[in-house]
Design a protein around this motif. Structure first.
Motif, PDB file in Angstrom:
ATOM      1  N   LYS A  57       0.843  -1.122  -0.050  1.00  0.00           N
ATOM      2  CA  LYS A  57      -0.010  -0.166  -0.192  1.00  0.00           C
ATOM      3  C   LYS A  57       0.925   1.147  -0.145  1.00  0.00           C
ATOM      4  O   LYS A  57       0.629   2.316  -0.680  1.00  0.00           O
ATOM      5  CB  LYS A  57      -0.999   0.127   1.115  1.00  0.00           C
ATOM      6  N   LYS A  58       2.101   1.146   0.668  1.00  0.00           N
ATOM      7  CA  LYS A  58       2.787   2.536   0.869  1.00  0.00           C
ATOM      8  C   LYS A  58       4.053   2.604   0.035  1.00  0.00           C
ATOM      9  O   LYS A  58       4.426   3.792  -0.330  1.00  0.00           O
ATOM     10  CB  LYS A  58       3.439   2.447   2.356  1.00  0.00           C
ATOM     11  N   SER A  59       4.305   1.305  -0.920  1.00  0.00           N
ATOM     12  CA  SER A  59       5.347   1.455  -1.736  1.00  0.00           C
ATOM     13  C   SER A  59       4.992   1.616  -3.162  1.00  0.00           C
ATOM     14  O   SER A  59       4.194   0.870  -3.616  1.00  0.00           O
ATOM     15  CB  SER A  59       6.139   0.078  -1.513  1.00  0.00           C
ATOM     16  N   HIS A  60       5.745   2.422  -3.720  1.00  0.00           N
ATOM     17  CA  HIS A  60       5.268   2.823  -5.349  1.00  0.00           C
ATOM     18  C   HIS A  60       5.658   1.566  -5.922  1.00  0.00           C
ATOM     19  O   HIS A  60       4.902   1.016  -7.145  1.00  0.00           O
ATOM     20  CB  HIS A  60       5.938   4.226  -5.755  1.00  0.00           C
ATOM     21  N   LYS A  61       7.029   1.324  -5.912  1.00  0.00           N
ATOM     22  CA  LYS A  61       7.636  -0.141  -6.575  1.00  0.00           C
ATOM     23  C   LYS A  61       6.593  -1.443  -6.203  1.00  0.00           C
ATOM     24  O   LYS A  61       6.318  -2.105  -7.194  1.00  0.00           O
ATOM     25  CB  LYS A  61       8.955  -0.261  -6.075  1.00  0.00           C
ATOM     26  N   GLY A  62       6.383  -1.638  -5.045  1.00  0.00           N
ATOM     27  CA  GLY A  62       5.406  -2.629  -4.611  1.00  0.00           C
ATOM     28  C   GLY A  62       3.863  -2.346  -5.226  1.00  0.00           C
ATOM     29  O   GLY A  62       3.408  -3.452  -5.561  1.00  0.00           O
ATOM     30  N   GLY A  63       3.424  -1.341  -5.106  1.00  0.00           N
ATOM     31  CA  GLY A  63       1.940  -0.775  -5.701  1.00  0.00           C
ATOM     32  C   GLY A  63       2.096  -1.482  -7.345  1.00  0.00           C
ATOM     33  O   GLY A  63       1.272  -2.094  -7.828  1.00  0.00           O
ATOM     34  N   LYS A  64       3.215  -1.077  -8.074  1.00  0.00           N
ATOM     35  CA  LYS A  64       3.266  -1.382  -9.288  1.00  0.00           C
ATOM     36  C   LYS A  64       3.490  -2.900  -9.681  1.00  0.00           C
ATOM     37  O   LYS A  64       3.036  -3.384 -10.443  1.00  0.00           O
ATOM     38  CB  LYS A  64       4.425  -0.398  -9.751  1.00  0.00           C
TER      39      LYS A  64
END
Length: 111
Positions: free
Chosen positions: A96-103
């Motif tokens: 939820k908080k990470s841009h890389k993780g979200g992508k």
């Protein structure tokens, strides 16, 4: 829902609850009922038994949603379940908080 009654001043014995259920059933028609569903408290279990013995067409059913809720509460209170839930929350928070993780999660779940 057929009716609401304030029964707080009464003792909730099995016999009293069965009588109260019976009154409502008489107004609607006992043949329109196929089951009595409730939690597993001793008094309401007794009331279900009284009703189903009197009306053979009515099944005596314990509420499975309530039973599952009670079981899951016990399971979630164990140390192992707490550990698993903590780890799951950590993973969800990361995505939820990470841009890389979200992508990455978007790519993985759109496959």
């Amino acid at each position: 829902m057929w009716c609401l009654k304030d029964l707080s001043s009464e003792s909730h014995t099995g016999e009293f609850l069965a009588q109260t259920i019976e009154e409502i059933m008489k107004k609607i028609g006992p043949l329109k009922f196929s089951a009595i569903v409730s939690d597993s408290g001793a008094n309401i279990r007794n009331a279900r038994q009284i009703i189903t013995e009197k009306h053979k067409n009515i099944l005596n059913v314990r509420c499975m949603a309530h039973a599952i809720n009670l079981i899951s509460k016990v399971i979630c209170s164990t140390a192992f379940a707490n550990w698993i839930l903590t780890k799951c929350n950590t993973i969800v928070t990361y995505f939820k908080k990470s841009h890389k993780g979200g992508k990455l999660s978007f790519i993985l779940f759109s496959l």
